[in-house]
Design a protein around this motif. Structure first.
Motif, PDB file in Angstrom:
ATOM      1  N   SER A 141      15.592  47.684   2.175  1.00 51.98           N
ATOM      2  CA  SER A 141      15.908  47.607   0.737  1.00 51.98           C
ATOM      3  C   SER A 141      14.745  47.052  -0.077  1.00 51.98           C
ATOM      4  CB  SER A 141      17.126  46.714   0.526  1.00 51.98           C
ATOM      5  OG  SER A 141      16.810  45.378   0.874  1.00 51.98           O
ATOM      6  N   GLY A 142      13.786  46.424   0.616  1.00 50.01           N
ATOM      7  CA  GLY A 142      12.668  45.810  -0.088  1.00 50.01           C
ATOM      8  C   GLY A 142      13.041  44.526  -0.816  1.00 50.01           C
ATOM      9  N   GLU A 143      14.263  44.033  -0.589  1.00 51.41           N
ATOM     10  CA  GLU A 143      14.669  42.785  -1.258  1.00 51.41           C
ATOM     11  C   GLU A 143      13.929  41.610  -0.634  1.00 51.41           C
ATOM     12  OE1 GLU A 143      18.966  42.770  -0.994  1.00 51.41           O
ATOM     13  OE2 GLU A 143      19.057  44.717  -1.987  1.00 51.41           O
ATOM     14  N   GLU A 144      13.385  40.761  -1.507  1.00 56.43           N
ATOM     15  CA  GLU A 144      12.533  39.676  -1.025  1.00 56.43           C
ATOM     16  C   GLU A 144      13.258  38.662  -0.167  1.00 56.43           C
ATOM     17  OE1 GLU A 144      10.106  37.596  -3.907  1.00 56.43           O
ATOM     18  OE2 GLU A 144       9.296  39.535  -4.565  1.00 56.43           O
ATOM     19  N   SER A 145      14.559  38.505  -0.415  1.00 59.74           N
ATOM     20  CA  SER A 145      15.326  37.505   0.338  1.00 59.74           C
ATOM     21  C   SER A 145      15.525  37.915   1.797  1.00 59.74           C
ATOM     22  CB  SER A 145      16.695  37.336  -0.317  1.00 59.74           C
ATOM     23  OG  SER A 145      17.372  38.585  -0.300  1.00 59.74           O
ATOM     24  N   LYS A 146      15.229  39.163   2.119  1.00 57.25           N
ATOM     25  CA  LYS A 146      15.537  39.659   3.462  1.00 57.25           C
ATOM     26  C   LYS A 146      14.330  39.668   4.369  1.00 57.25           C
ATOM     27  CE  LYS A 146      19.586  42.161   2.213  1.00 57.25           C
ATOM     28  NZ  LYS A 146      19.901  43.154   1.187  1.00 57.25           N
ATOM     29  N   GLY A 147      14.591  39.338   5.632  1.00 56.08           N
ATOM     30  CA  GLY A 147      13.539  39.427   6.634  1.00 56.08           C
ATOM     31  C   GLY A 147      13.377  40.865   7.080  1.00 56.08           C
ATOM     32  N   GLY A 148      12.372  41.092   7.912  1.00 51.71           N
ATOM     33  CA  GLY A 148      12.222  42.409   8.499  1.00 51.71           C
ATOM     34  C   GLY A 148      10.869  43.030   8.229  1.00 51.71           C
ATOM     35  N   TYR A 149      10.506  43.919   9.116  1.00 51.90           N
ATOM     36  CA  TYR A 149       9.263  44.683   8.960  1.00 51.90           C
ATOM     37  C   TYR A 149       9.422  45.696   7.826  1.00 51.90           C
ATOM     38  CZ  TYR A 149       7.580  42.900  13.452  1.00 51.90           C
ATOM     39  OH  TYR A 149       7.145  42.095  14.468  1.00 51.90           O
ATOM     40  N   ALA A 150       8.299  46.087   7.275  1.00 45.88           N
ATOM     41  CA  ALA A 150       8.315  47.115   6.231  1.00 45.88           C
ATOM     42  C   ALA A 150       8.797  48.441   6.832  1.00 45.88           C
ATOM     43  CB  ALA A 150       6.919  47.275   5.640  1.00 45.88           C
ATOM     44  N   PRO A 151       9.534  49.218   6.043  1.00 51.82           N
ATOM     45  CA  PRO A 151      10.132  50.455   6.569  1.00 51.82           C
ATOM     46  C   PRO A 151       9.142  51.606   6.661  1.00 51.82           C
ATOM     47  CG  PRO A 151      10.791  50.125   4.291  1.00 51.82           C
ATOM     48  CD  PRO A 151       9.950  48.949   4.656  1.00 51.82           C
ATOM     49  N   SER A 152       8.202  51.498   7.577  1.00 44.59           N
ATOM     50  CA  SER A 152       7.315  52.634   7.796  1.00 44.59           C
ATOM     51  C   SER A 152       7.033  52.751   9.285  1.00 44.59           C
ATOM     52  CB  SER A 152       6.003  52.453   7.016  1.00 44.59           C
ATOM     53  OG  SER A 152       4.997  51.911   7.838  1.00 44.59           O
ATOM     54  N   ALA A 153       6.908  53.996   9.748  1.00 47.56           N
ATOM     55  CA  ALA A 153       6.689  54.218  11.181  1.00 47.56           C
ATOM     56  C   ALA A 153       5.365  53.606  11.623  1.00 47.56           C
ATOM     57  CB  ALA A 153       6.733  55.719  11.485  1.00 47.56           C
ATOM     58  N   ASP A 154       4.383  53.569  10.715  1.00 51.43           N
ATOM     59  CA  ASP A 154       3.091  52.960  11.068  1.00 51.43           C
ATOM     60  C   ASP A 154       3.244  51.467  11.350  1.00 51.43           C
ATOM     61  OD1 ASP A 154       1.773  55.337  10.843  1.00 51.43           O
ATOM     62  OD2 ASP A 154       1.083  54.988   8.786  1.00 51.43           O
TER      63      ASP A 154
END
Ligand SMILES: *Cc1c(COP(=O)(O)O)cnc(C)c1O
Length: 243
Positions: A141-154
């Motif tokens: 979602s790109g929400e700043e409060s959330k953790g996680g890697y960026a949504p790209s296969a690279d």
């Protein structure tokens, strides 16, 4: 905890959630039995958790228990879980200094969201000689409060390779928390992007083992099931609102 103490509202809410999963799956041409219902247990008491597990085992569903905090692990180590063979997962924000506790109890860790977490878990799994399955958390979602890697296969493919490089952790899929909005189109886009990302990474690396998509919560589980979720993580729709 015996079923005589069961809260009738709990059973009603649980059946409503199961109905929502079944309807969404059937509507999407999927078998509802292939979807794991993970109970998000944060802030709930062992008695509440036990009641739901008992009700679910009566209903013959594929289930798991998901903890958010390493500190709650011991508290929720109810014998009923072991007795009923309910797998325990970890779904919370990870800290490297909690990696040992998490590896000790969680068969599947949903929230690998940074390389140093992947490395800490790998080290702890090796020391404990425990093979663990992991999911890579993606911020779709790109929400700043959330953790996680960026949504790209690279971004994601190297993480899969990093995990595959060690002997003790096995990447089996991706996890996301859907966009926090009432705009259904935005929610669907974020959940769909997790599946598309998984497909792309799987193809790029020939990683057939990336079978799992952990997505969907109380508010968006139908959309998640329609978009291919294999694990939905549900708390408040079953246990009631959190205080
Ligand atoms: C709490 C939590 C859930 C469940 O949320 P509900 O809206 O209560 O269903 C799912 N996933 C994660 C990571 C959570 O922390």
């Amino acid at each position: 905890m015996t079923s005589s103490a069961a809260d009738p509202q709990l059973a009603a809410r649980l059946d409503e959630v199961l109905g929502r999963i079944d309807d969404a799956a059937t509507g999407a041409g999927r078998d509802p039995q292939e979807i794991t219902l993970l109970l998000a247990t944060k802030t709930r008491t062992p008695a509440q958790i036990s009641q739901v597990i008992e009700l679910l085992s009566e209903r013959g569903r594929r289930i798991a228990v998901g903890e958010n905090r390493a500190q709650e692990i011991a508290k929720h180590a109810d014998p009923l879980l072991a007795e009923n063979g309910v797998p325990r997962h970890f779904i919370g924000r990870l800290q490297t200094n909690k990696a040992r506790d998490v590896v000790a109890f969680a068969e599947l860790i949903h929230s690998v969201d940074r390389d140093d977490i992947a490395d800490a878990l790998a080290r702890r799994a090796e020391l404990a000689e425990l093979r663990r399955d992991v999911l890579i958390q993606v911020n779709t979602s790109g929400e700043e409060s959330k953790g996680g890697y960026a949504p790209s296969a690279d971004e994601i493919a190297p993480v899969v390779e990093r995990l595959r490089g060690g002997a003790w952790l096995r990447p089996v899929g991706l996890m996301t928390i859907g966009a926090n909005t009432s705009d259904e189109t935005a929610v669907r886009a974020s959940l769909r992007s997790l599946r598309e990302l998984r497909d792309e990474v799987r193809e790029r690396l020939g990683a057939e083992e990336l079978t799992e998509l952990s997505m969907g919560m109380s508010g968006d589980l139908e959309i998640a099931v329609q978009e291919g979720a294999t694990i939905v993580r549900v708390g408040s729709a079953i246990f009631g609102p959190r205080e």
